[in-house]
Design an enzyme around this catalytic site. Structure first.
Site, PDB file in Angstrom:
ATOM      1  CD  GLU A  45      18.449 -34.333  26.114  1.00  0.00           C
ATOM      2  OE1 GLU A  45      18.257 -34.029  24.922  1.00  0.00           O
ATOM      3  OE2 GLU A  45      17.521 -34.544  26.916  1.00  0.00           O
ATOM      4  CD  GLU A  70      15.279 -33.223  29.813  1.00  0.00           C
ATOM      5  OE1 GLU A  70      14.651 -33.772  28.886  1.00  0.00           O
ATOM      6  OE2 GLU A  70      15.998 -32.230  29.658  1.00  0.00           O
TER       7      GLU A  70
END
Length: 907
Positions: free
Chosen positions: A421, A529
């Site tokens: 991320e 995810e």
């Protein structure tokens, strides 16, 4: 004793019956007199409620059970403070301690005699009182637990009823029913980045029954009998190209297997912490996995985070003595592999500057404490060789290598996912804290250290920024390169409660985009995810969510999708669970349907560990490659330094230093620091010749540029007056310096570009041009920029800045990060006008995203954003325009609401 008691009762019953029928009794001569017979004692009712009307009712401080708390809290019975009513007063001091990370905890507890059976209860409720004057920042969370296994937690509300100087907030925490009675109860008060010092009050502790609501319905579905995947129906590549050309045979087989799964309509289901954290109840017969409780199998891919390696996410309390959580974590992974699961490791690296400040434990760095979201201290520019945090960073990587070795000994490969991320700015490795090339170099160094220095040969390396993405170029902006990435992936959570616009729109588009990038690079792809937001899975807007995601992923070349963890207590869970053998979460039946779908693969059907044939391995490394180890990307350089690079596949190397106008070429020499390292020394005189300018350092081989790194020649302009966020005068007129200071971020199909504005300004030579492009396909589009700004603004009470709006009437957002929370003000009405104004906003007008209290002495960042407001809710909506800002600062003001003052553009 039980048998004797039954016989005794039977005899007494016979005696009573005989008397009632006038039947004569023959009493033995030696019988004791009846007066010696005593009634059995009445069974004491287990306690489930504490009102604190007259005393503390057995509650005490739980000494020795604190976390990052060095004070001596006390409890007292109090009737004087809260309008004369009794309450438990808890005197606490959450003042920040040296070497503390982001939270601390103190506890109170009581013993339960007799034990309390929780099977009939669903919630724990109480009233909490706090005094806002006792803190300047942060908020509270609460945890309840028992040594018998019960655990639950939640954040404490900030808004409530005023009772004198205190705020009263009602609290209700969901608990799991359990057949195991609890013998004690602990209530933990967690200070989340707060400095609260004073008394808080608890009152009316109570366990509450479920009432008539059907919170956990009875299950109507049953899992199918598992049928292992038929490997013959998959098409395996005979050759695989890997980051590690010395990869173990099992690692090569895993890559080929994932590639074959991706080409089929099968999808592996993954779940983070699947076998060592669970949300469901530990009823008799329950397993260690919520997934297994429902289906009979653990997830097909089991995730574990390096937080477990240091004990932070290791299940339960760490055993006493010299227990090694790395070895324990490896055993968790090995046990999951024994059931057929593949293993993936994610990394929530601690802030290594905070680690540096802690005392060592037994001569080793202390990595405990969750701090990846502490974005201070410029960590990304300090962990590469030559940086002062490199030793600590590599010590952490050594733990990862040790974990890898435990699994390699059992021939188990691992999907390794570091620095995820990165295109967001919520972790210290995010976009606001590293240039794209700087991020790539840290990722590359991590791979080379593990592979080449620590001889880890059972890893496949994943790159996973956060979706959605404006286009493929946005996804690839920080891509470390084919030589360092095996699997191209992304993280993306459903915060729309399963709405069609997310499932069938943005998520589906993101899968297609990332899948296309993977094919272009010849890589495998995956959803690393995802999950419904906590509110989403709790309110069940889309019963078929898991199968709907399966439908999308199965039609791509992606091998798997992984949902995040289920943690005990609170609302932090991403998958359904059971609360008894017969009942479970509202999505449990649909999850069983998902498990029964022949396209979904769980651990009981992977068949991976039965693969015998190993593909040939070729290297993903190019003939010539290299990257710069030191200096770090975005560094300001004014004095002599050693330039170091990692270079492979060639020996004809020259370093090029430039500022766009002039170039200095320096020969590269072999460096003793690493097998593939080369270096040269750059003199202060050579640097001075570039003046104050943006520049690049490049690695040149013949006519080929192997890598380039952005730097800035000269001294960084440092603003001494922290009351000024930015007046745009310290960038030497260079957009590159401005864009290095402010980090841009945007949603799907949106973009933002900032530049210096010499015409549209309030004073000085420059203002800021905020050029945005917003687009939405049914959801809100957004774009903005953030600048780190660590400051104490307690001497001020208002923000002031100059702005020229564009008349588009979009949602203009002004954002200040205070403590761990972001506080915002919206200027949408003003954005519908066109005249420039000097705007003053009192701090009291800023509202926290988590309803926290704005702390002026704990400022961390400042942001400017623009979100879509589509007219008449029309979709899709596209708007592009420019806003102008200048002279952003804090002041002392008498205004009590947002004020506007006409202020023309400066000449």
């Amino acid at each position: 004793m039980k048998k004797q008691y039954i016989l005794f009762c039977t005899a007494i019953a016979g005696l009573i019956s005989a008397c009632a029928s006038n039947t004569a009794l023959t009493v033995p001569q030696e019988a004791p007199p009846l007066t010696t017979v005593t009634e059995p004692a009445q069974k004491e009712t287990p306690r489930s409620r504490w009102t604190f009307e007259n005393s503390l009712e057995g509650w005490r401080v739980a000494q020795g059970e604190f976390w990052q708390y060095s004070g001596e809290p006390t409890v007292r019975f109090d009737t004087a403070t809260l309008a004369g009513q009794g309450a438990l007063g808890f005197e606490v001091d959450f003042s920040p301690q040296e070497n503390q990370t982001d939270w601390s905890e103190v506890k109170i507890k009581t013993d339960l005699v007799p034990p309390l059976d929780l099977s009939a209860y669903r919630r724990f409720t109480f009233d909490f009182y706090f005094n806002p004057a006792y803190r300047t920042t942060g908020n509270f969370k609460v945890k309840i637990a028992s040594s018998d296994g019960m655990e639950a937690n939640d954040s404490l509300p900030e808004e409530g009823e005023s009772v004198g100087d205190f705020i009263k907030v009602p609290v209700s925490i969901e608990i799991m029913p359990s057949g195991v009675p609890i013998t004690d109860l602990t209530v933990g008060l967690v200070g989340s980045q707060t400095d609260y010092k004073g008394v808080v009050f608890f009152d009316n502790f109570a366990f509450e029954a479920a009432g008539g609501e059907n919170v956990y319905p009875t299950l109507s579905k049953s899992p199918r009998k598992p049928v292992p995947l038929t490997l013959e129906e998959l098409s395996f590549a005979p050759t695989v190209k890997l980051v590690d050309d010395k990869a173990s045979p099992a690692t090569a087989r895993l890559y080929a297997y994932l590639g074959a799964i991706g080409k089929s309509d099968k999808v592996l289901y993954g779940h983070q912490n699947d076998t060592h954290h669970k949300r469901g109840a530990d009823y008799p017969g329950a397993t260690v996995s919520d997934t297994k409780d429902l289906t009979g199998s653990i997830a097909g891919i089991v995730g574990i985070d390096t937080l477990s390696f240091v004990g932070d996410e290791y299940p339960g309390n760490l055993p006493a003595g010299d227990f090694d959580p790395v070895r324990g974590s490896a055993q968790i992974a090995l046990d999951a592999a024994d059931e057929g699961a593949l293993i993936t490791v994610s990394t929530h690296f601690p802030n290594f500057e905070l680690v540096r400040r802690k005392p060592k434990l037994a001569g080793q760095w202390n990595f405990q404490g969750y701090s990846p979201n502490n974005t201070a201290f410029d960590v990304m520019r300090r962990i590469l060789p030559g940086g002062d945090l490199n030793e600590i960073f590599t010590a952490y990587l050594d733990k990862i290598a040790a974990f890898a070795a435990y699994l390699a000994a059992k021939d188990i490969p691992v999907l390794f996912r570091p620095f995820h991320e990165n295109n967001g700015s919520w972790f210290w490795w995010g976009a606001a804290y590293a240039t794209p090339e700087g991020y790539k170099n840290v990722f590359r160094y991590t791979v080379e250290y593990l592979r080449d220095v620590k001889n880890v040969h059972n890893f496949l390396y994943l790159y996973s920024p956060n979706g959605p993405f404006a286009d493929e170029a946005a996804y690839e902006s920080c891509y470390p390169g084919d030589a360092y990435v095996d699997i191209i992936a992304f993280d993306y959570y459903d915060n729309a409660n399963g709405a069609d616009e997310w499932i069938l729109g943005s998520f589906k588009d993101t899968v297609a985009l990332v899948d296309s990038v993977a094919r272009k690079h010849g890589k495998i792809s995956a959803v690393s995810e995802t999950g419904m937001s906590t509110a989403g899975i709790g309110t069940n807007k889309r019963q078929s969510w898991f199968t709907d995601v399966l439908d999308i992923v199965s039609q791509s070349d992606m091998a798997y999708y992984l949902v995040w963890a289920n943690f005990a207590g609170g609302t932090n869970y991403m998958a359904p669970f059971k609360i008894s053998p017969e009942a479970g979460h509202a999505l449990a039946d649909s999850f069983i349907d998902f498990y029964n779908d022949p396209r979904s693969i769980f651990a009981d059907t992977t068949a991976f560990y039965g693969i015998q044939k190993t593909p040939m391995v070729s290297s993903a490394r190019t003939a010539q490659s290299g990257y710069i180890l030191s200096p770090a990307g975005g560094a300001f350089i004014k004095e002599s330094f050693k330039l170091v690079a990692s270079i492979s596949g060639t020996r004809d190397i020259v370093f090029s230093l430039s500022n766009g106008d002039s170039v200095v070429l320096l020969p590269a020499q072999k460096d003793s620091g690493g097998a593939s390292w080369y270096s040269c020394t750059v003199s202060t005189e050579q640097i001075a010749a570039f003046g104050q300018s943006a520049g690049t350092i490049s690695i040149i081989s013949g006519n080929q540029t192997l890598s380039s790194l952005e730097v800035f020649w000269g001294e960084k302009a440092v603003r001494a007056d922290l009351s000024i966020v930015d007046d745009f005068e310290l960038y030497y007129g260079q957009d590159a310096l401005l864009q290095n200071a402010w980090t841009a971020n945007s949603g799907a199909d949106c973009s933002i570009n900032i530049s210096l504005a010499p015409e549209q300004k309030h004073s000085g030579s420059f203002g800021l041009a905020f050029n945005y492009h917003l687009s939405t396909k049914g959801s809100e589009g957004w774009a903005g920029v953030v600048i780190p700004h660590l400051a104490n603004w307690s001497a001020y009470n208002a923000l002031q800045f100059w702005m020229q709006p564009d008349g588009k009437g979009q949602k203009v957002v002004v954002q200040i990060k205070s403590g761990s929370e972001e506080f915002e003000v919206y200027l949408s009405d003003f954005a519908a006008t066109t005249e420039p104004q000097l705007i003053t906003i009192p701090f009291s007008a800023f509202v926290g995203k988590q309803n926290g209290v704005f702390a002026a002495d704990s400022i961390g960042a400042f942001g400017l954003w623009c979100n879509t407001i589509a007219p008449n809710n029309s979709t899709p909506w596209i708007v592009e325009s420019t806003l102008y800002y200048d002279d952003i600062r804090v002041i002392v003001s008498e205004v009590t609401d947002i004020s506007f003052e006409s202020a023309a553009t400066s000449n």
